[in-house]
Structure formats: C-alpha cells, structure tokens
Design a protein around this motif. Sequence first.
Motif, PDB file in Angstrom:
ATOM      1  N   UNK A   1       1.290  -1.265   0.255  1.00  0.00           N
ATOM      2  CA  UNK A   1       0.191   0.313  -0.198  1.00  0.00           C
ATOM      3  C   UNK A   1       1.083   1.429   0.126  1.00  0.00           C
ATOM      4  N   UNK A   2       0.357   2.069  -0.898  1.00  0.00           N
ATOM      5  CA  UNK A   2       1.428   3.377  -0.751  1.00  0.00           C
ATOM      6  C   UNK A   2       0.076   4.323  -0.363  1.00  0.00           C
ATOM      7  N   UNK A   3       0.334   5.181   0.758  1.00  0.00           N
ATOM      8  CA  UNK A   3      -0.735   6.349   1.575  1.00  0.00           C
ATOM      9  C   UNK A   3      -0.314   7.372   1.051  1.00  0.00           C
ATOM     10  N   UNK A   4      -1.227   8.556   1.102  1.00  0.00           N
ATOM     11  CA  UNK A   4      -1.170   9.823   0.699  1.00  0.00           C
ATOM     12  C   UNK A   4      -2.537  10.529   1.101  1.00  0.00           C
ATOM     13  N   UNK A   5      -2.364  11.686   1.516  1.00  0.00           N
ATOM     14  CA  UNK A   5      -3.533  12.208   2.084  1.00  0.00           C
ATOM     15  C   UNK A   5      -3.258  13.887   2.213  1.00  0.00           C
ATOM     16  N   UNK A   6      -4.329  14.112   3.004  1.00  0.00           N
ATOM     17  CA  UNK A   6      -4.090  16.021   3.615  1.00  0.00           C
ATOM     18  C   UNK A   6      -3.324  16.982   4.941  1.00  0.00           C
TER      19      UNK A   6
ATOM     20  N   UNK B   1      -2.163  -0.995  -4.545  1.00  0.00           N
ATOM     21  CA  UNK B   1      -3.041   0.227  -4.582  1.00  0.00           C
ATOM     22  C   UNK B   1      -2.548   1.027  -3.671  1.00  0.00           C
ATOM     23  N   UNK B   2      -3.224   2.177  -4.136  1.00  0.00           N
ATOM     24  CA  UNK B   2      -2.813   3.799  -4.069  1.00  0.00           C
ATOM     25  C   UNK B   2      -4.037   3.929  -2.731  1.00  0.00           C
ATOM     26  N   UNK B   3      -3.986   4.431  -1.457  1.00  0.00           N
ATOM     27  CA  UNK B   3      -4.910   4.796  -0.589  1.00  0.00           C
ATOM     28  C   UNK B   3      -4.928   6.226  -0.350  1.00  0.00           C
ATOM     29  N   UNK B   4      -6.060   7.023  -0.436  1.00  0.00           N
ATOM     30  CA  UNK B   4      -5.466   8.319  -0.810  1.00  0.00           C
ATOM     31  C   UNK B   4      -6.850   8.368  -0.133  1.00  0.00           C
ATOM     32  N   UNK B   5      -6.456  10.008   0.585  1.00  0.00           N
ATOM     33  CA  UNK B   5      -7.301  11.120   2.099  1.00  0.00           C
ATOM     34  C   UNK B   5      -7.326  12.267   1.427  1.00  0.00           C
ATOM     35  N   UNK B   6      -6.887  12.289   0.483  1.00  0.00           N
ATOM     36  CA  UNK B   6      -7.072  13.484  -0.295  1.00  0.00           C
ATOM     37  C   UNK B   6      -8.333  14.226  -0.442  1.00  0.00           C
ATOM     38  N   UNK B   7      -8.094  15.637  -0.181  1.00  0.00           N
ATOM     39  CA  UNK B   7     -10.171  16.343  -0.674  1.00  0.00           C
ATOM     40  C   UNK B   7      -9.772  17.056  -0.882  1.00  0.00           C
ATOM     41  N   UNK B   8     -11.433  17.639  -1.760  1.00  0.00           N
ATOM     42  CA  UNK B   8     -11.554  18.591  -2.867  1.00  0.00           C
ATOM     43  C   UNK B   8     -10.641  18.985  -4.005  1.00  0.00           C
TER      44      UNK B   8
END
Length: 385
Positions: free
Chosen positions: A151-156, A208-215
């Motif tokens: 997993x690769x995690x990217x977020x705001x 898989x890329x798990x994204x918690x970016x928003x807007x």
Amino acid sequence: MPDDLTPPRSAQGEGWRVGVLFSRSGPTGVTESEHFFGTALAIEEINQLGGVLDRPLIPVVHDPKGDIAEYRKLATRMLLEDEVTVVFGCSRSSSRKAVLPVIERNNALLWYCSFYEGFEYSPNVIYTGAVPNQNSVQLAAYLMQNRGTRFYLVGADYIYPRESNRVMRDMVEQHGGEILDEVYLPIEASDVELKEVLTDIRAQQPDVVFSTLVGQSARRFYQLYPEFGLDPKKMPIASLSMAEEEIRLIGPALCEGHITSATYFGSVRNESNQRFQALWRERFGDRPTSTWSEMAYTQVHLFARALQRAGGMDRRKLVEAARTVSFDSPEGLVTVDAENNHCALTPRIGICRADGQFEIAWEASGPVRPDPYLSTFGFSEFWLR
C-alpha cells in the motif's frame, strides 16, 4: 438550487428553527454543497408533508466558506443570536472540532453526517456518518484479498487523513501487508506537489494507492493519474470519499476501475433509494446522488422522527428519542446506537464504472453496529468472500 430554504414568513413564528452550517465554497465546497442539498431536500420534503407536529422546520443557513474560524463564529451566532439549538453541519473533522466547544457550552445538538476517523464521543453530537469499522476495515480486507498487500498512503495534512491512515497502516501491517510510504500534502495541493507524489508512486509500484486527499486536490490527483502511466485496473486509487459528483467533475472515464468504500452509492437497489433518486432528480436535475448527500438527507429524517417523539427541542430529550427511532433510508435501515450516539450503517465496496456510477463489488448483509473506538479490527467478521 435551493439557496433560500426559508418557508413563508407567516409560518416562521410557529416553526422549529434549525441551523444549517455547510460550506458552499472553499476547498470542500463541492462535497459540502452535497451535504447542503441533501439537507435542503429533506427539510422541503418534511415541510411539504406538514412538518413535525404540524409545525415546519425553519432553516437558518450560514456559509463558513471553508474557514475554520468562520465555523466557530457562525455556530456561536446561530446559538446566541439566531435562536437555534439544533445544527446540521460541518464536514471535515477540523470544522467539527472547532464548533464542538461552542455546541457543548450552550448545550446544543450537532448532527454530523460525514464519515470520520472515530475516537470521539459527545452527548451533544449525533454522528450519522461511518466510522472505521464501517468503511476502513472492509476496504482493507477487500484490497488485501483482491488487489495485493503493498500500500501507498497519501493524504491531506489534517486530522481525518492522518487518523485514517494510522488505522489503515495498523490494519494492513497486522495482517501481513506493507506500507511503502505515507505522504501528506496541503489541503489545497499544487500540481507540482501532486506530480511529485505520482512520480514516487510510479517508481515504487504499489498494489494500491490509499488516498485521503480532499476537494480539488483529490480531483486533480485522479485527473493526473493516467498521465503517469498508472492504470486503475492494475493499481487502483482506493478512497473513503471519492463519490459520484466529484467523479462527474473529474470525468468518469478517468475514474473507471478506482475503488471507494462507503455505506451508500447511487446504484444501491431498494425502494427507498428509488424514491430518493426520484425526489432528487425532480429537485436537482442530473446532478448525481452520493454518500455525501444521502446521509445529510437521512439525518434530517432521523431528527424529525426524534423531534416527533420528544415533542420539543430539549437536547437531552432529543438525544434520548434519537436512540429509539429508525429510518428506512436510501442506504438501508439506520438507527442510532444508545451507547455512543453513532449510527448502525451498511458497509459497501464500489468499483467506479465508465458511466460515473459504482458497481457494488461487496456489501454487508445488514447494518453494522458502530465501534468508533475500533476496539477490534474484526477482520474475521468482515473478511470478504
């Protein structure tokens, strides 16, 4: 669009005043507008049916424009000047936490319809969105069983993404998976910043890329994804938030194959959703429904049932009544747990189609009781077959 929800002035003196506090602009203006429209639709529907105890709901609407200080300021104004004691509002955890001291100090009641990271309880909040054991657990189990373990995690860079990524990291690592990297960007990330992350993803080749970016940042991330040769059918972006309206804005063809975990999709098949879809189309045209609008709609109906039973706006009586009512919502039966003021909801995993709707790849057999403190990951219970 319903910019003015206020009933005729002749009806206001005997109505139930409720606050509506969602941003119509700013970083999360698209999704919070969906909250607003769902709220508006439910209020209008209830009023057309005669209101509650023969009195209409009178919405008092303010737009904080995505500014955290404005949420706090406008919540204070609602409670001290606008004669409001019940508020439907906030979307991000940062805005909820900003208004919570104001809500508690004035013994008011906040109805909070966003899915969030959990680990909170207030007697002054009814939490109607999903918590990790109703979306993150199922998503992690589905991805590890069907897509791979890297997993690769990217977020705001704010509360919800950091806490959601912490939960995802714990679940993945405790069940034999690997987190390749965990990256945070500003809420309004630039293309340069997004492209740096995408370059890294291309180099590391996660499953898989798990994204918690928003807007807008999240929408641009999806738009830029194929430019880096990344194929969602081989390496999907998995999300808890990317829903139908944002997919429409991105371009559905760019989103085909990406995965979302949510308790509602527009493609859910039941009579309540058919009715909701018909009301929505009549009011808003071809704008799609989503988990953002559906839970906002649902929580107003839960409130109306609680108000009917409580007979008034006393906070304690409303909360007690809310714990005893249910609503056959577009996503299924919804009830409020008496122990933690969160809702029992039905988890689902959706794969985006080329038409912008979701193919439901898995759904729970019924509502899952909320466990906001994630006392157990429950993989044995939710491991998907």
